[in-house]
Write a protein that holds these residues in place. Structure first.
Motif, PDB file in Angstrom:
ATOM      1  N   GLU A 129       3.131   4.372   1.484  1.00  0.00           N
ATOM      2  CA  GLU A 129       2.890   4.826   2.858  1.00  0.00           C
ATOM      3  C   GLU A 129       1.544   5.532   2.971  1.00  0.00           C
ATOM      4  OE1 GLU A 129       4.873   4.212   5.648  1.00  0.00           O
ATOM      5  OE2 GLU A 129       5.748   2.814   4.197  1.00  0.00           O
ATOM      6  N   ALA A 130       1.177   6.276   1.941  1.00  0.00           N
ATOM      7  CA  ALA A 130      -0.125   6.941   1.942  1.00  0.00           C
ATOM      8  C   ALA A 130      -1.251   5.907   1.994  1.00  0.00           C
ATOM      9  CB  ALA A 130      -0.269   7.825   0.711  1.00  0.00           C
ATOM     10  N   PHE A 131      -1.102   4.841   1.212  1.00  0.00           N
ATOM     11  CA  PHE A 131      -2.098   3.763   1.183  1.00  0.00           C
ATOM     12  C   PHE A 131      -2.223   3.098   2.554  1.00  0.00           C
ATOM     13  CE2 PHE A 131      -2.866  -0.838   0.534  1.00  0.00           C
ATOM     14  CZ  PHE A 131      -4.145  -0.785  -0.017  1.00  0.00           C
ATOM     15  N   LEU A 132      -1.089   2.793   3.165  1.00  0.00           N
ATOM     16  CA  LEU A 132      -1.104   2.098   4.456  1.00  0.00           C
ATOM     17  C   LEU A 132      -1.510   2.997   5.613  1.00  0.00           C
ATOM     18  CD1 LEU A 132       2.158  -0.044   4.087  1.00  0.00           C
ATOM     19  CD2 LEU A 132      -0.220  -0.809   3.854  1.00  0.00           C
ATOM     20  N   SER A 133      -1.492   4.314   5.387  1.00  0.00           N
ATOM     21  CA  SER A 133      -1.859   5.231   6.466  1.00  0.00           C
ATOM     22  C   SER A 133      -3.362   5.415   6.587  1.00  0.00           C
ATOM     23  CB  SER A 133      -1.202   6.598   6.250  1.00  0.00           C
ATOM     24  OG  SER A 133      -1.811   7.280   5.163  1.00  0.00           O
ATOM     25  N   THR A 134      -4.121   4.906   5.600  1.00  0.00           N
ATOM     26  CA  THR A 134      -5.575   5.072   5.661  1.00  0.00           C
ATOM     27  C   THR A 134      -6.210   3.964   6.508  1.00  0.00           C
ATOM     28  OG1 THR A 134      -5.915   3.812   3.609  1.00  0.00           O
ATOM     29  CG2 THR A 134      -5.669   6.203   3.425  1.00  0.00           C
ATOM     30  N   HIS A 135      -7.411   4.209   6.925  1.00  0.00           N
ATOM     31  CA  HIS A 135      -8.110   3.295   7.838  1.00  0.00           C
ATOM     32  C   HIS A 135      -8.566   2.043   7.107  1.00  0.00           C
ATOM     33  CE1 HIS A 135     -10.636   1.936  11.113  1.00  0.00           C
ATOM     34  NE2 HIS A 135     -10.278   2.983  11.842  1.00  0.00           N
ATOM     35  N   ASN A 136      -8.364   0.885   7.748  1.00  0.00           N
ATOM     36  CA  ASN A 136      -8.897  -0.375   7.230  1.00  0.00           C
ATOM     37  C   ASN A 136     -10.403  -0.254   7.025  1.00  0.00           C
ATOM     38  OD1 ASN A 136      -7.032  -2.363   6.690  1.00  0.00           O
ATOM     39  ND2 ASN A 136      -6.764  -2.896   8.843  1.00  0.00           N
ATOM     40  N   GLY A 137     -10.879  -0.819   5.935  1.00  0.00           N
ATOM     41  CA  GLY A 137     -12.323  -0.893   5.725  1.00  0.00           C
ATOM     42  C   GLY A 137     -12.873   0.188   4.825  1.00  0.00           C
TER      43      GLY A 137
ATOM     44  N   VAL B 242      -6.200   7.477   8.776  1.00  0.00           N
ATOM     45  CA  VAL B 242      -6.990   8.600   8.263  1.00  0.00           C
ATOM     46  C   VAL B 242      -8.064   8.090   7.311  1.00  0.00           C
ATOM     47  CG1 VAL B 242      -5.152  10.304   8.532  1.00  0.00           C
ATOM     48  CG2 VAL B 242      -5.293   8.971   6.411  1.00  0.00           C
ATOM     49  N   ASP B 243      -9.071   8.899   7.136  1.00  0.00           N
ATOM     50  CA  ASP B 243     -10.130   8.543   6.191  1.00  0.00           C
ATOM     51  C   ASP B 243      -9.642   8.675   4.751  1.00  0.00           C
ATOM     52  OD1 ASP B 243     -12.501   8.239   8.100  1.00  0.00           O
ATOM     53  OD2 ASP B 243     -11.772  10.251   8.601  1.00  0.00           O
TER      54      ASP B 243
ATOM     55  N   SER C  14      -8.518  -5.376   2.187  1.00  0.00           N
ATOM     56  CA  SER C  14      -8.716  -4.749   3.496  1.00  0.00           C
ATOM     57  C   SER C  14      -9.805  -3.687   3.444  1.00  0.00           C
ATOM     58  CB  SER C  14      -7.410  -4.095   3.962  1.00  0.00           C
ATOM     59  OG  SER C  14      -7.111  -2.960   3.160  1.00  0.00           O
ATOM     60  N   GLY C  15     -10.202  -3.308   2.236  1.00  0.00           N
ATOM     61  CA  GLY C  15     -11.213  -2.265   2.095  1.00  0.00           C
ATOM     62  C   GLY C  15     -10.626  -0.917   1.719  1.00  0.00           C
ATOM     63  N   ARG C  16      -9.308  -0.829   1.773  1.00  0.00           N
ATOM     64  CA  ARG C  16      -8.663   0.415   1.326  1.00  0.00           C
ATOM     65  C   ARG C  16      -8.712   0.503  -0.197  1.00  0.00           C
ATOM     66  NH1 ARG C  16      -4.148  -1.397   4.969  1.00  0.00           N
ATOM     67  NH2 ARG C  16      -4.236  -0.155   6.895  1.00  0.00           N
ATOM     68  N   ARG C  17      -8.734   1.741  -0.707  1.00  0.00           N
ATOM     69  CA  ARG C  17      -8.815   1.950  -2.146  1.00  0.00           C
ATOM     70  C   ARG C  17      -7.794   2.987  -2.582  1.00  0.00           C
ATOM     71  NH1 ARG C  17     -13.856   4.662  -2.766  1.00  0.00           N
ATOM     72  NH2 ARG C  17     -13.668   5.088  -0.533  1.00  0.00           N
ATOM     73  N   VAL C  18      -7.470   2.968  -3.878  1.00  0.00           N
ATOM     74  CA  VAL C  18      -6.588   3.963  -4.485  1.00  0.00           C
ATOM     75  C   VAL C  18      -7.280   4.498  -5.730  1.00  0.00           C
ATOM     76  CG1 VAL C  18      -4.345   4.424  -5.547  1.00  0.00           C
ATOM     77  CG2 VAL C  18      -4.516   2.770  -3.680  1.00  0.00           C
TER      78      VAL C  18
END
Length: 382
Positions: free
Chosen positions: A285-293, A270-271, A318-322
């Motif tokens: 799990e929320a973090f890992l469910s988002t799209h790479n980049g 997900v975005d 990986s480009g994911r953010r929190v």
């Protein structure tokens, strides 16, 4: 008509917390007049939030302050104002906000944050910010009673800093708008302000309480193409569908990885994901469910334990953010009035969040409804 109570102590009813998990005691208390830049408000409606529930249970040891008057979602009418108050007057219809806005500090002057140095949320604060004293007393004034989240709305009258008061149109329905004091604003604002979800994007929501469902309502209003809801209570799924959720996952019955399932059904991730449960594993799990980049996880859940983020630093490459979000990113005094207008016009259906209405003296029954997962928002009439 002359206000004969102005400048005097008022005796009224309040629901007083006297110990972790003990039934709230409906007692007569004394409420002092407002000082300086303070306002005394007659509360007409107040609702029960999970933050009140957590404080009532005493889940965070540092918050165990008693006796204390909880409550922070409400609407009411200004009874009187202190000498230094500007822009507010007796008789104004208002919404209290736990996350204030002084409009003058370095934080308030920056557009990229809704923090306020003076009156931002502080669960440990138990007295008035101005002078460190209390405004609530036992009926015989032998015992001070402490404040909660700048507001203390489980009382027929309360005193707040004017920076924690938002004036609203007198024509607006006070019973409905009490829930914009926290839950609905937090969820919708996280979508509109923090994430800035756009039409066609995909989101996942972890925890379908009032805040999570407000995220869904905000995402639907923005035209999200897929809204995935995650919860262990399947009874919330029908309600979620009405709020705009398109796909449901019962994480308690899932055999494989939750994040992998979301990546699969969303076609790569997900975005935006929104963690609304206050659970560390759910956050991961929320973090890992988002799209790479480009994926962004917005953290809304309150984590009462002193644990650290369950994310390895290298995973951020990986480009994911929190990002954390308080009060939906709204600057309360300057932006909440417009949000109230949008809610009244139908951008968010407030009626769907109000599942129960009770008289104030039934507040313990309202708390139990929330404990049992049977209510989103129970509105109490004073």
């Amino acid at each position: 008509m002359e206000n004969k109570a102005a400048g005097k102590v008022i005796t009224c009813r309040a629901a007083v917390a006297r110990g972790p998990g003990l039934p709230l005691a409906i007692e007569e208390v004394q409420v002092d007049p407002p000082q300086g830049t303070e306002v005394r408000v007659k509360i007409l409606f107040t609702s029960i939030c999970h933050t009140d529930l957590s404080a009532w249970k005493g889940e965070n040891e540092a918050e165990r302050v008693y006796p204390r008057i909880l409550g922070h979602e409400a609407t009411g009418v200004i009874e009187s104002v202190g000498e230094g108050v500007t822009g507010l007057k007796e008789g104004d219809h208002v919404v209290p906000i736990f996350h204030g806005e002084c409009g003058e500090c370095a934080y308030c002057l920056r557009p990229e944050t809704n923090a306020c140095k003076k009156f931002g949320i502080d669960p440990m604060r138990k007295t008035m910010p101005s002078d460190g004293s209390v405004r609530f007393w036992s009926k015989d004034r032998s015992e001070p009673i402490f404040h909660f989240l700048n507001t203390s709305t489980f009382s027929e009258y309360t005193v707040m800093e004017s920076s924690c008061i938002v004036k609203i149109d007198r024509r607006f329905p006070l019973q409905k708008l009490c829930i914009v004091s926290c839950g609905v604003s937090t969820g919708v604002g996280a979508v509109w302000n923090t994430a800035d979800v756009q039409a066609g994007q995909k989101v996942a929501i972890f925890g379908l309480g009032a805040v999570g469902l407000a995220v869904a309502a905000g995402a639907r209003a923005r035209g999200a193409s897929q809204i995935i809801g995650v919860d262990i209570n399947p009874n919330k799924f029908d309600k979620g569908k009405n709020m705009g959720i398109t796909d449901f996952i019962n994480s308690g019955q899932l055999q494989e990885s939750l994040s992998e399932e979301i990546v699969r059904i969303s076609g790569g991730g997900v975005d935006y994901s929104f963690e609304c449960s206050g659970n560390l594993q759910a956050l991961r799990e929320a973090f890992l469910s988002t799209h790479n980049g480009w994926g962004l996880t917005v953290m809304l859940g309150v984590h009462v334990k002193p644990d650290t983020l369950p994310i390895h630093p290298m995973e951020l490459f990986s480009g994911r953010r929190v990002e954390g979000c308080i009060f939906g990113g709204f600057k309360g005094k300057t932006q909440l009035p417009d949000f109230a207008v949008q809610c009244v016009k139908g951008a968010v259906d407030l009626d769907q969040f109000i599942t129960h209405e009770l008289p104030f003296e039934w507040i313990n029954e309202g708390l139990q409804l929330l404990v049992d997962g049977k209510s989103l928002r129970c509105v109490l009439s004073l």
